[in-house]
Structures are given as C-alpha cells and as structure tokens.
Motif scaffolding. Structure first.
Motif, PDB file in Angstrom:
ATOM      1  N   HIS A 405       0.829  -1.201   0.000  1.00  0.00           N
ATOM      2  CA  HIS A 405       0.000   0.000   0.000  1.00  0.00           C
ATOM      3  C   HIS A 405       0.867   1.256   0.000  1.00  0.00           C
ATOM      4  CE1 HIS A 405      -2.874  -2.777   2.405  1.00  0.00           C
ATOM      5  NE2 HIS A 405      -3.032  -2.936   1.109  1.00  0.00           N
ATOM      6  N   VAL A 406       1.915   1.205   0.821  1.00  0.00           N
ATOM      7  CA  VAL A 406       2.795   2.373   0.921  1.00  0.00           C
ATOM      8  C   VAL A 406       3.434   2.649  -0.438  1.00  0.00           C
ATOM      9  CG1 VAL A 406       4.870   3.272   2.042  1.00  0.00           C
ATOM     10  CG2 VAL A 406       3.205   1.970   3.377  1.00  0.00           C
ATOM     11  N   GLN A 407       3.839   1.579  -1.124  1.00  0.00           N
ATOM     12  CA  GLN A 407       4.460   1.752  -2.452  1.00  0.00           C
ATOM     13  C   GLN A 407       3.457   2.309  -3.450  1.00  0.00           C
ATOM     14  OE1 GLN A 407       5.852  -2.214  -2.987  1.00  0.00           O
ATOM     15  NE2 GLN A 407       7.520  -1.934  -1.516  1.00  0.00           N
ATOM     16  N   ALA A 408       2.225   1.804  -3.411  1.00  0.00           N
ATOM     17  CA  ALA A 408       1.210   2.293  -4.353  1.00  0.00           C
ATOM     18  C   ALA A 408       0.950   3.783  -4.105  1.00  0.00           C
ATOM     19  CB  ALA A 408      -0.075   1.487  -4.212  1.00  0.00           C
ATOM     20  N   LEU A 409       0.869   4.171  -2.829  1.00  0.00           N
ATOM     21  CA  LEU A 409       0.635   5.586  -2.510  1.00  0.00           C
ATOM     22  C   LEU A 409       1.796   6.453  -2.993  1.00  0.00           C
ATOM     23  CD1 LEU A 409      -0.911   5.228   1.068  1.00  0.00           C
ATOM     24  CD2 LEU A 409      -2.088   5.992  -0.997  1.00  0.00           C
ATOM     25  N   ALA A 410       3.012   5.904  -2.904  1.00  0.00           N
ATOM     26  CA  ALA A 410       4.171   6.672  -3.383  1.00  0.00           C
ATOM     27  C   ALA A 410       4.069   6.873  -4.894  1.00  0.00           C
ATOM     28  CB  ALA A 410       5.464   5.944  -3.023  1.00  0.00           C
ATOM     29  N   LEU A 439      -2.888   7.431 -14.525  1.00  0.00           N
ATOM     30  CA  LEU A 439      -1.937   6.526 -13.873  1.00  0.00           C
ATOM     31  C   LEU A 439      -2.055   6.620 -12.352  1.00  0.00           C
ATOM     32  CD1 LEU A 439       1.145   7.068 -16.204  1.00  0.00           C
ATOM     33  CD2 LEU A 439      -0.317   5.037 -16.060  1.00  0.00           C
ATOM     34  N   ALA A 440      -2.284   7.830 -11.857  1.00  0.00           N
ATOM     35  CA  ALA A 440      -2.451   7.999 -10.412  1.00  0.00           C
ATOM     36  C   ALA A 440      -3.666   7.214  -9.931  1.00  0.00           C
ATOM     37  CB  ALA A 440      -2.614   9.483 -10.071  1.00  0.00           C
ATOM     38  N   GLN A 441      -4.727   7.260 -10.714  1.00  0.00           N
ATOM     39  CA  GLN A 441      -5.933   6.531 -10.297  1.00  0.00           C
ATOM     40  C   GLN A 441      -5.700   5.019 -10.340  1.00  0.00           C
ATOM     41  OE1 GLN A 441      -9.616   7.484 -12.310  1.00  0.00           O
ATOM     42  NE2 GLN A 441     -10.665   5.843 -11.200  1.00  0.00           N
ATOM     43  N   ASN A 442      -4.981   4.563 -11.350  1.00  0.00           N
ATOM     44  CA  ASN A 442      -4.651   3.127 -11.410  1.00  0.00           C
ATOM     45  C   ASN A 442      -3.922   2.687 -10.152  1.00  0.00           C
ATOM     46  OD1 ASN A 442      -5.781   2.816 -13.855  1.00  0.00           O
ATOM     47  ND2 ASN A 442      -3.862   2.544 -15.004  1.00  0.00           N
ATOM     48  N   ALA A 443      -2.947   3.487  -9.736  1.00  0.00           N
ATOM     49  CA  ALA A 443      -2.164   3.129  -8.550  1.00  0.00           C
ATOM     50  C   ALA A 443      -3.056   3.088  -7.313  1.00  0.00           C
ATOM     51  CB  ALA A 443      -1.013   4.110  -8.366  1.00  0.00           C
ATOM     52  N   LEU A 444      -3.992   4.014  -7.224  1.00  0.00           N
ATOM     53  CA  LEU A 444      -4.928   4.014  -6.089  1.00  0.00           C
ATOM     54  C   LEU A 444      -5.806   2.775  -6.103  1.00  0.00           C
ATOM     55  CD1 LEU A 444      -6.695   7.438  -5.460  1.00  0.00           C
ATOM     56  CD2 LEU A 444      -5.233   6.134  -3.915  1.00  0.00           C
ATOM     57  N   ASN A 445      -6.278   2.434  -7.296  1.00  0.00           N
ATOM     58  CA  ASN A 445      -7.172   1.281  -7.422  1.00  0.00           C
ATOM     59  C   ASN A 445      -6.496  -0.025  -7.023  1.00  0.00           C
ATOM     60  OD1 ASN A 445      -9.180   2.937  -8.270  1.00  0.00           O
ATOM     61  ND2 ASN A 445      -9.068   2.373 -10.428  1.00  0.00           N
ATOM     62  N   GLU A 446      -5.173  -0.073  -7.208  1.00  0.00           N
ATOM     63  CA  GLU A 446      -4.450  -1.285  -6.810  1.00  0.00           C
ATOM     64  C   GLU A 446      -4.652  -1.588  -5.334  1.00  0.00           C
ATOM     65  OE1 GLU A 446      -0.275  -1.331  -7.509  1.00  0.00           O
ATOM     66  OE2 GLU A 446      -0.548  -0.787  -9.614  1.00  0.00           O
ATOM     67  N   ILE A 447      -4.798  -0.541  -4.539  1.00  0.00           N
ATOM     68  CA  ILE A 447      -4.899  -0.747  -3.090  1.00  0.00           C
ATOM     69  C   ILE A 447      -6.179  -1.470  -2.723  1.00  0.00           C
ATOM     70  CG2 ILE A 447      -5.109   0.442  -0.867  1.00  0.00           C
ATOM     71  CD1 ILE A 447      -3.205   2.560  -2.008  1.00  0.00           C
ATOM     72  N   THR A 448      -7.285  -1.028  -3.303  1.00  0.00           N
ATOM     73  CA  THR A 448      -8.554  -1.660  -2.956  1.00  0.00           C
ATOM     74  C   THR A 448      -8.895  -2.800  -3.910  1.00  0.00           C
ATOM     75  OG1 THR A 448      -9.588   0.112  -4.193  1.00  0.00           O
ATOM     76  CG2 THR A 448      -9.602   0.292  -1.793  1.00  0.00           C
ATOM     77  N   GLY A 449      -8.067  -2.970  -4.955  1.00  0.00           N
ATOM     78  CA  GLY A 449      -8.276  -4.099  -5.858  1.00  0.00           C
ATOM     79  C   GLY A 449      -9.377  -3.871  -6.870  1.00  0.00           C
ATOM     80  N   GLU A 450      -9.717  -2.615  -7.121  1.00  0.00           N
ATOM     81  CA  GLU A 450     -10.779  -2.369  -8.089  1.00  0.00           C
ATOM     82  C   GLU A 450     -10.212  -2.337  -9.504  1.00  0.00           C
ATOM     83  OE1 GLU A 450     -13.804   0.240  -5.475  1.00  0.00           O
ATOM     84  OE2 GLU A 450     -11.673   0.470  -5.242  1.00  0.00           O
TER      85      GLU A 450
END
Ligand SMILES: Nc1nc2c(ncn2[C@@H]2O[C@H](COP(=O)(O)OP(=O)(O)OP(=O)(O)O)[C@@H](O)[C@H]2O)c(=O)[nH]1
Ligand SMILES: [Mg+2]
Length: 468
Positions: A405-410, A439-450
């Motif tokens: 999560h920390v990496q995705a937020l970075a 791309l920023a939204q993709n990285a955010l979505n990775e966290i919740t798996g959407e």
C-alpha cells in the motif's frame, strides 16, 4: 496461484490442535442438498441449530451447531454452511471427510452428486471469494490476514480499523477527488479553444494541490500502519565485552543471551522481538567484532556482519569504562569504518555507551549513555529506538497497511507531482496531464483491488491460512 473457479470448497476453519469447539466451513453456489445429507433436514437461515452431524448410514459423527447462511448474506457471498463441532483434530477431520463424501453421494431426487466438485479450500480462498463477490475490498481482505497475524495489541487494533473499511474509505475519498479532476481535464481536451480559461475557472490547480495534501496525510498514516505490521530490524554491534548481550536482555526483560566477562562469549546471533508502544522491533545480539584466530569466533563475526548488512538500524555499543584507552578507540574506529562501508546512508547508526554505572564521571560526546546492568537510560534508548523506526503518534488513529500500500501511494504521489508540473506548464501538455491523472488513479485502485490484476490477487490470498 489460487484457482479462480466457482467450485464449492470446504475447510477446517479453526486452528489445528485441541480446543473446546472446532468449525468446518463449506462455501458454494447451492448447499441445500449437502445440508440435507449432513443435518438430516433444511435449516432456518442464519439460525444456530443443535443436531447430530450424520454419516452415510445416518449415524452421528458428532453433535454440534449447524448454521446455514444462504447466498448472498454470508461471509463469502455464496451459500455457506458452518458446522461447529467438538474441537479435536480427529473429529474435525472426520467431519471434513464426511462433507466431501456427502457431496459425492447421489442426491435421492436427481440421482446426481449432491454437490459436484466439492474440494478442500486453498489458504485464503474463503476471503478471496468474499473479495470476488464484492463483500470486502482488497485492503479489507488483507486486513483479515493481518488481524490474525497481529503480533501486538496496537497492530490488532489498527488491522481492525482497516478491516472495518476506514482505510478503504480514505482511498475512495482520494479516488473521488481524482475522478472529479480527471473529468474536468478530459472535458477540456474536448474543447481545446477554451482550455486554459476553463481549467482556471474550475481551479484545477487548487483541486490538485488539495488532493496532494490529502494524499500526504493518508501516506503518513499508512507508513505508520506498515511499521506496526512489519516492525524494523535492530542489530546490536560492537567490540567483545561491550555488553551487547546484556543490552538485549535488558531490552527484552529476560535472560535470553549468555552474559559473561569472557570476551567473545556470543557466537550465534540471538534474536528477539520486543515491542515499544505496540511497534514490533526485531532486535539481534551479535558476536563481538574483532580479529580472531578461533575458527568458531570467526564464523560468529562473519554472521554479525551479515546481520548488520540486513539491519534497518544499528546500535553501535561502546564500553564507557574503556573509552579512554587508545587501542579501544582505534578498534572502534575500525568498526565504524566497516559500518560506513557496508551500510547505506539511510540506515541510522546510534552510538550507545554502556556501563555508565561503572564510569559515572565519563560523559560521551555523542549518542546516549546507559547501563545494561542497572537499567539506567534503557527507557531513553527505547524512545530513541521508536524515533529511529520513524514512529510518530498519529492523532486520528493508524490503520494497518502493508508495504504494498505504501508503495502504491508513493506512485500516486509521483504521478500527481508530474500532473502538477504539466498543469503549470500550460495548454500544450494537457494530454500528458490527463495521462498522469489516469496513472495515479490506477495506482490508487491497486490498493482496494478495483481492477483485474490476477497475479497480484494470487500473491495476496495465498498467504492466508486455510479456512479463512
Ligand atoms: N558494570 C557494568 N557491567 C556490565 C554492564 N553491561 C555488561 N556488563 C558486564 O560486561 C561483561 C560483558 O557483557 P556481555 O553482555 O556478555 O558483553 P557482550 O558485548 O555480549 O560480549 P561478547 O558476547 O563477548 O561480544 C559482563 O561481565 C557483564 O556483566 C553494565 O551496564 N555495567
Ligand atoms: Mg554477547
């Protein structure tokens, strides 16, 4: 990699070993025929019924509580049957085998197997289904595993906070703000002649700046959460007899490592996890660093350097009673050179001067002085260790987060920074701005798996225990 099929699955959900109660759990699309076979009747939804669990001849395998959670109101979102039996491993194995057997038996009405394809679940497969059926998101699914694995009370509390969706809600708030901004930019792309005006009027720059500051608050709490989950590795290093083993024992509050006046006592690495305000610190005591002709000691020294190289922080221990001896200082200087050579600059090294009780008049120029023997200064060291770990109390509470999560937020942070550059650089870079926001939204979505990264899912769920 987990099988992503809709096979019905069964598992013993409770820990192995003896216990008062043990649970066998089944999940599948339609469990009514299996419920009939094992319970001898249909069950009222979500109501516990005390009854015998029947074998193929109708004889009881055990007596216990059966609960049927019809789809979609269950943990997995499928039909779920929970059998609460006595908690012996043989009883539970029998019940598990009985479920598999009953599933394969022909249904008296249709003549076909009652529950075709029932198999024992892979680790994490129940939670995976809950995720796939939209019962929980990915961050919540991970929080289940983290709650089970939590090594400190603070970690368990913050995992509970993530599980309840607090972390996911913060991510959704960021995502919604991001989507709003993206819509603005995409709309501007469609009407190029008005673009600068339009974005300015809508205060796109202001929105982006606000998003960045919200992100950094979430990042801070996620970093703290990751720290609670993973902790850091602290290595105690220094010359023989400095009191490294004594210090480990003092920090742990137990006689873990052998202490003696003989220089070169410690050979093997002795590790212990201690917790300071809920943050787990993995502390390793190592062999005293010196040249030695003793083969076993040489191996110990090599291991000590191995530990140092994998440390997140090093306590460089010195003996205050010998601080003024020239050859002692020379040996310390040599060790320091080694530390500087082998450690990246980001790994903090704290000078700790031990045996203050025996040299009360000597005060070190830097670092902290303490006595492993009397406990003097140990509390100050603990506070210092927390600071070295990067721990800060966060007012709104921490949610347990993972390095992932920390990496995705970075990555979100990086894309937003680039987006801000493009926005400042005016009209011709709007395409690039739109792309960075995407791309920023993709990285955010990775966290919740959407999104649909199957490989990532496999990695996450395979670390679960079976039956979860
Ligand atoms: N007075 C005093 N003696 C201490 C203190 N800490 C350790 N000692 C003594 O110093 C000696 C060495 O302690 P250890 O903890 O075994 O030292 P070490 O650094 O682990 O030594 P090696 O394993 O040989 O590298 C023992 O006799 C301890 O009792 C202290 O704070 N004060
Ligand atoms: Mg020792």
């Amino acid at each position: 990699m987990l099988a992503r099929t809709s096979d019905p699955i069964v598992a013993i959900a409770t820990a192995s070993g003896r216990g008062a109660v043990g649970i066998v759990r089944v999940s599948g699309a339609r469990l009514a025929p299996l419920v009939d076979a094992i319970c001898g009747r249909a069950l009222k939804p979500r109501e516990a019924t005390y009854l015998p669990f029947r074998d193929a001849e109708g004889e009881p395998v055990d007596h216990g509580l059966a609960i049927h959670f019809p789809s979609p109101n269950s943990f997995t979102g499928e039909d779920v049957l929970e059998l609460q039996a006595h908690g012996g491993s043989v009883v539970l194995q029998l019940l598990l085998a009985r479920c598999l057997e009953a599933a394969a038996e022909p249904d008296p009405v249709t003549g076909r197997p009652r529950l075709p394809g029932l198999r024992v679940a892979e680790p994490g497969e129940f939670s995976q289904r809950a995720f796939l059926n939209g019962k929980i998101d990915l961050a919540q699914a991970e929080a289940i595993a983290d709650l089970i694995d939590a090594s400190t009370e603070a970690a368990a509390r913050s995992a509970g906070r993530s599980l309840s969706g607090a972390f996911s809600r913060e991510i959704h708030t960021l995502r919604d703000a991001l989507i709003h901004l993206r819509m603005l930019v995409e709309a501007t792309l469609d009407f190029p002649e008005e673009e600068i005006d339009f974005l300015q009027k809508a205060d796109a720059a202001g929105q982006l700046a606000k998003l960045q500051s919200q992100l950094s608050a979430v990042q801070q709490r996620a970093r703290q959460g990751a720290l609670l989950r993973e902790g850091i590795k602290v290595v105690i290093a220094g010359q023989p007899n400095a009191g490294k083993s004594s210090l480990l024992n003092a920090l742990a509050g137990a006689e873990l490592a052998i202490v003696s006046a003989v220089a070169g006592t410690t050979r093997d690495v002795v590790s212990q996890t201690i917790q300071i305000h809920g943050v787990p610190l993995h502390v390793a005591d190592t062999a005293g660093l010196r040249e030695s002709s003793d083969e076993v000691e040489q191996i110990g020294v090599a291991r000590a350097w191995g530990q140092i190289e994998s440390a997140d922080a090093v306590l460089f221990l010195h003996d205050l009673t010998r601080a003024d001896q020239p050859d002692y200082a020379a040996a310390d200087a040599e060790i320091l050179a080694g530390l500087q050579r082998k450690l990246p600059a980001s790994v903090p090294v704290l000078d700790v001067w031990n045996k203050q009780d025996a040299a009360p008049a000597v005060h070190p120029a830097q670092g902290i002085a303490l006595s492993a023997k009397t406990g003097l200064g140990i509390e100050a060291l603990r506070e210092q260790l927390l600071a070295m770990a990067g721990w800060q109390a966060v007012p709104e509470g921490v949610y347990l987060a993972r390095a992932r999560h920390v990496q995705a937020l970075a990555r979100v942070e990086t894309h937003l920074a680039l987006a801000a550059d493009h926005l400042a650089a005016q009209a011709q870079l709007l395409d690039l701005l739109a792309e960075e926001l995407r791309l920023a939204q993709n990285a955010l979505n990775e966290i919740t798996g959407e999104f649909g990264a199957d490989d990532l899912l496999g990695v996450i769920f395979s670390r679960f225990c079976i039956g979860k």
